[in-house]
Design an enzyme around this catalytic site. Structure first.
Site, mmCIF file in Angstrom:
data_model
loop_
_atom_site.group_PDB
_atom_site.id
_atom_site.type_symbol
_atom_site.label_atom_id
_atom_site.label_comp_id
_atom_site.label_asym_id
_atom_site.label_seq_id
_atom_site.Cartn_x
_atom_site.Cartn_y
_atom_site.Cartn_z
ATOM 1 N N ASP A 51 64.322 18.631 21.873
ATOM 2 C CA ASP A 51 63.799 19.974 22.120
ATOM 3 C C ASP A 51 62.267 19.889 22.111
ATOM 4 O O ASP A 51 61.659 20.007 21.063
ATOM 5 C CB ASP A 51 64.294 20.935 21.035
ATOM 6 C CG ASP A 51 63.870 22.367 21.243
ATOM 7 O OD1 ASP A 51 63.344 22.694 22.336
ATOM 8 O OD2 ASP A 51 64.042 23.171 20.306
ATOM 9 N N ASP B 235 65.435 23.747 28.874
ATOM 10 C CA ASP B 235 65.169 23.803 27.429
ATOM 11 C C ASP B 235 66.405 24.253 26.660
ATOM 12 O O ASP B 235 66.308 24.794 25.566
ATOM 13 C CB ASP B 235 63.992 24.756 27.181
ATOM 14 C CG ASP B 235 63.492 24.750 25.747
ATOM 15 O OD1 ASP B 235 63.773 23.775 25.020
ATOM 16 O OD2 ASP B 235 62.841 25.723 25.341
ATOM 17 N N HIS C 216 58.801 22.230 27.635
ATOM 18 C CA HIS C 216 57.663 22.243 26.706
ATOM 19 C C HIS C 216 57.500 20.895 26.018
ATOM 20 O O HIS C 216 58.476 20.191 25.736
ATOM 21 C CB HIS C 216 57.767 23.388 25.696
ATOM 22 C CG HIS C 216 58.899 23.321 24.730
ATOM 23 N ND1 HIS C 216 58.821 22.657 23.532
ATOM 24 C CD2 HIS C 216 60.132 23.876 24.759
ATOM 25 C CE1 HIS C 216 59.941 22.795 22.864
ATOM 26 N NE2 HIS C 216 60.778 23.517 23.590
ATOM 27 N N ASP D 136 55.744 20.355 23.027
ATOM 28 C CA ASP D 136 55.619 20.342 21.567
ATOM 29 C C ASP D 136 56.975 20.275 20.883
ATOM 30 O O ASP D 136 58.014 20.567 21.482
ATOM 31 C CB ASP D 136 54.855 21.573 21.070
ATOM 32 C CG ASP D 136 55.593 22.883 21.345
ATOM 33 O OD1 ASP D 136 56.113 23.045 22.469
ATOM 34 O OD2 ASP D 136 55.639 23.745 20.447
ATOM 35 N N GLU E 188 55.322 26.042 22.550
ATOM 36 C CA GLU E 188 56.508 26.886 22.690
ATOM 37 C C GLU E 188 57.175 27.139 21.349
ATOM 38 O O GLU E 188 57.662 28.238 21.080
ATOM 39 C CB GLU E 188 57.504 26.231 23.658
ATOM 40 C CG GLU E 188 58.652 27.126 24.099
ATOM 41 C CD GLU E 188 59.871 27.084 23.185
ATOM 42 O OE1 GLU E 188 60.787 27.888 23.376
ATOM 43 O OE2 GLU E 188 59.905 26.227 22.268
ATOM 44 N N GLU E 189 57.203 26.117 20.492
ATOM 45 C CA GLU E 189 57.925 26.221 19.216
ATOM 46 C C GLU E 189 57.292 27.213 18.249
ATOM 47 O O GLU E 189 57.937 27.628 17.285
ATOM 48 C CB GLU E 189 58.031 24.843 18.563
ATOM 49 C CG GLU E 189 58.885 23.837 19.315
ATOM 50 C CD GLU E 189 60.363 24.186 19.321
ATOM 51 O OE1 GLU E 189 60.744 25.228 18.755
ATOM 52 O OE2 GLU E 189 61.140 23.414 19.908
ATOM 53 N N HIS F 53 65.557 20.660 15.726
ATOM 54 C CA HIS F 53 64.678 21.069 14.629
ATOM 55 C C HIS F 53 65.077 20.447 13.298
ATOM 56 O O HIS F 53 64.644 20.929 12.246
ATOM 57 C CB HIS F 53 64.636 22.596 14.455
ATOM 58 C CG HIS F 53 64.059 23.334 15.611
ATOM 59 N ND1 HIS F 53 63.565 24.626 15.507
ATOM 60 C CD2 HIS F 53 63.878 22.981 16.909
ATOM 61 C CE1 HIS F 53 63.122 25.022 16.689
ATOM 62 N NE2 HIS F 53 63.305 24.028 17.555
#
Length: 406
Positions: free
Chosen positions: A141, A198, A78, A80, A175-176, A380
């Site tokens: 990520d 991922d 992903h 994003d 995705e997030e 994150h």
């Protein structure tokens, strides 16, 4: 030929942060800027069908070099990054030959990646680590996964002598915020099975995820001057506090691990008249997952009986389910990934993901899709980092999976 580190550093320069609760898709238009760049690079490599659709999904095919029986494989990552912390103006730094000590990310602000707090650093002594300046996330990520798949694509397109069947690759938005599969066209993608790239640490391989739900609680109160409030005021903030107090305190993320599920209070805001709570609910076991949702509803019903009908409005929405039941009939995917790891001297770490991936939903959309490592740590957040050597090894792993060589 580029290398995977150069690609990664290039991709994290794109701010692709997604945002929750947006009416548009993708949730931020800026994600498409990276998508456009990926399509440009794919076409430059010779991937003739590289394209991005109106929803921001990037897809393409690396043509087969040999005829092979068996399912068509796909790889997905992903584009994003998390809305939890800024992904704008990322200032990465490569710590060469890490010595095992603390890493000062930002001396001016006193932000330090401490070995004592982040024990995983111990396995990277002597390697090269990419870190931030402590003011943003890094973006491993999942731009590490994007870079690793793109590096694989460059290798395969440059070496037609390598034997492999058709390989489908895709890069997804949002995705997030749990919407990465909302408009994913499985038929157009053309793969029979796939891996999401991922995961975290090198060797990680997951075919179990949480079952997940989103819970929104809205509480309506009654405001009146506190001087004359007796038997009249209904303070929605206090009712919100009461709601949360009725959940088991040890079933929160800070006290759980492994297969243990949780209730996670993500947001709490309000006034006397109106208060909102936002939870995410997680459990690997489907029965316990349903029980958690029932507990939330029972609390809402109790408070409505206590304070009056309509005081508490609970909205529950399932987000995704544990992919295990969809992967088990295709367990050869897991065995192939484990075998490739062992051949490359990587120790397989097969464990449940305490989260979800695009593959969680895609597996229920007809595309069995376990998750494989991308290499990042502390995602994150400002303490995120990734090993250059891990990314390079994951490219080798993907090459071995696709061709049997590497």
């Amino acid at each position: 030929m580029s290398n995977v580190t150069e690609r990664f550093l290039k991709y994290i320069s794109f701010d692709t942060q997604s945002l929750p609760e947006q009416d548009c898709f993708p949730s931020t238009e800026k994600q498409k800027a990276l998508g456009e760049e990926l399509v440009r690079e794919m076409k430059e490599l010779g991937i003739a069908d590289a394209r991005m659709d109106d929803n921001g999904y990037v897809m393409g095919t690396i043509p087969a070099t040999v005829k092979r029986k068996g399912p068509v494989l796909g790889l997905i990552a992903h584009m994003d990054t998390s809305p939890d912390i800024s992904g704008e103006d990322i200032r990465p730094r490569i710590v060469k030959d890490y010595d095992g000590g603390d890493i000062v990310l930002n001396g001016e602000r006193g932000i330090v990646l401490r070995r004592e707090e982040f024990e995983s650093l111990g396995q990277y002594v002597g390697q090269d680590l990419i870190v931030t300046d402590g003011t943003t996330l890094l973006g491993s990520d999942d731009k590490a996964g994007v870079a690793e798949i793109m590096q694989l694509a460059e290798i395969l397109m440059a070496h037609p002598e390598l034997p492999h069947g058709p390989l489908k690759i895709a890069f997804t938005p949002d995705e997030e915020v749990g919407r990465g599969a909302d408009f994913f066209d499985v038929k157009a993608f053309g793969a029979d099975v796939a891996f999401t790239v991922d995961g975290g640490v090198l060797g990680e391989l997951s075919f179990e995820t949480f079952n997940a739900a989103d819970a929104k609680v809205q509480i309506s109160g009654v405001n009146i001057h506190p001087g004359s409030a007796k038997h009249k005021m209904k303070n929605s903030i206090l009712i919100g506090m009461e709601f949360h107090s009725m959940l088991p305190p040890q079933e929160a993320p800070a006290f759980t691990e492994g297969y243990e599920g949780f209730y996670h209070l993500e947001g709490f805001e309000g006034s006397v008249e109106r208060t909102r709570l936002h939870y995410i609910v997680r459990d690997h076991d489907r029965g316990l997952f349903e029980k958690r949702k029932h507990t939330l509803q029972a609390i809402a019903d109790y408070l409505n009986e206590k304070y009056g009908a309509g005081t508490v409005n609970l909205v529950l929405r399932d987000s995704y389910y544990n992919m295990r039941e969809k992967i088990e009939p295709h367990f050869e995917l897991i065995e192939a990934a484990k075998a490739a790891m062992v051949e490359l001297g990587i120790t397989p770490i097969v464990e449940p993901t305490r989260g979800g991936t695009d593959g969680s939903r895609l597996s229920y959309m007809g595309l069995p899709c376990p998750n494989i490592c991308a290499g990042g740590h502390n995602m994150h957040g400002r303490y995120e980092y990734i090993s250059v050597q891990s990314m390079e090894k994951i490219v080798e792993l993907l090459l071995r999976l696709v061709t049997g060589q590497g």
